[in-house]
Design a protein around this motif. Structure first.
Motif: not given
Length: 313
Positions: A106-109, A122-128, A202-207
């Motif tokens: 979590l701290v790394f993210s 920006e907050i990258p989707d690839e991490v968030s 959208w987040i659930l769909a992305k996951l």
């Protein structure tokens, strides 16, 4: 000794986080692929030039290949991760290995959010998005793991995400409502409502790798429905992470602290005319910092605050 061990580990993670944030911003395929190179002359770096912090000191702050000064951004961010990891290791019992891994990831993210938002806004989707998925899965697994101080279980985590996310949506709906009043039309307000409800889907769909279907089913708003939101989409992602990681009570405290930090930072900058009231100031670092503080001292801060307001609690 524990602090020094995790501090050293954090230095390497900080160096890696720099690579991740830069490559994601530049849309380079494959975060793990390719050798590190000098950002100025693109010369491949030797293994000893990749030793975080110490390479900068040994080379006296200059690139070995082109003798150009190296940005202080690199050693500063590596030192930051060293401190974050050192504190995490020092305040987490080694007898709680699952909690330690959960906190480290979590701290790394959070560190990547901080670097990316300060540097690139920006907050990258690839991490968030993987972080959100990780927190949900972890909250399912925690009840069956031997842990002395487990983070929120699924019910509390989801309720925390709902409450914190709901608070943040007010900062989207309110300016949208004001925009609709100004234009004499409801399009901006209803566009904001649909965005607020569709974003978690959208987040659930992305996951679950179904985002393409959802985006076809509900296309983006037209340009005439745009309005000036008080927060960005990246802040909404961190809001969900705050709720999932801390629960609703400490999560709201983290939000309160983030606004307090933002005010303490923004006011001196505005008074020094470095910024104006209309300047864009990244809010992600305040959210990430507040989450980190509340991760370890949230209960103590809350008790102090309540005792300050109402006396002994």
């Amino acid at each position: 000794m524990t602090f020094l061990l995790f501090f050293a580990i954090g230095l390497f993670f900080g160096s890696f986080a720099n690579v991740i944030s830069i490559r994601l911003h530049n849309k380079k395929p494959g975060i793990m692929n390719g050798k590190s190179e000098c950002p100025l002359c693109k010369h491949p770096l030797s293994w000893y030039e990749n030793i975080p912090l110490f390479a900068f000191l040994l080379q006296k702050g200059k690139s070995r290949c082109c003798k150009t000064p190296i940005s202080y951004w690199y050693p500063t961010s590596e030192l930051l991760f060293g401190l974050l990891f050192g504190i995490t290791g020092m305040l987490t019992s080694l007898d709680d290995p699952f909690l330690l891994v959960w906190r480290i990831l979590l701290v790394f993210s959070l560190g990547i959010f901080l670097l990316s938002d300060i540097r690139f806004f920006e907050i990258p989707d690839e991490v968030s998005l993987p972080t959100i998925g990780f927190l949900i899965v972890a909250s399912l697994v925690f009840p069956i793991l031997p842990m002395h101080a487990p983070p929120p279980f699924l019910g509390e985590a989801l309720f925390g995400a709902l409450i914190v996310y709901g608070f943040f949506t007010l900062q989207i709906l309110t300016p949208a409502f004001l925009t609709s009043l100004k234009r004499g039309t409801t399009s901006a307000f209803f566009s904001a409502i649909s965005s607020v409800f569709l974003f978690p889907l959208w987040i659930l769909a992305k996951l679950f790798f179904l985002a393409g279907y959802l985006e076809k089913k509900f296309p983006e708003e037209t340009e005439e429905d745009d309005f000036l939101s008080w927060i960005g989409g990246g802040d909404l992602r961190i809001a969900l992470i705050i709720g999932l990681a801390l629960g609703w009570k400490i999560g709201l405290l983290a939000v309160f602290l983030s606004y307090l930090l933002g005010t303490l930072i923004a006011l001196p900058l505005i008074s020094l005319k470095k910024y104006t009231t209309k300047s864009l100031i990244p809010f992600g670092p305040m959210l990430a910092t507040s989450l980190f503080l509340c991760l370890f001292w949230g209960e103590e801060i809350l008790r102090f605050y309540l005792s300050f307001l109402y006396g002994k609690v």
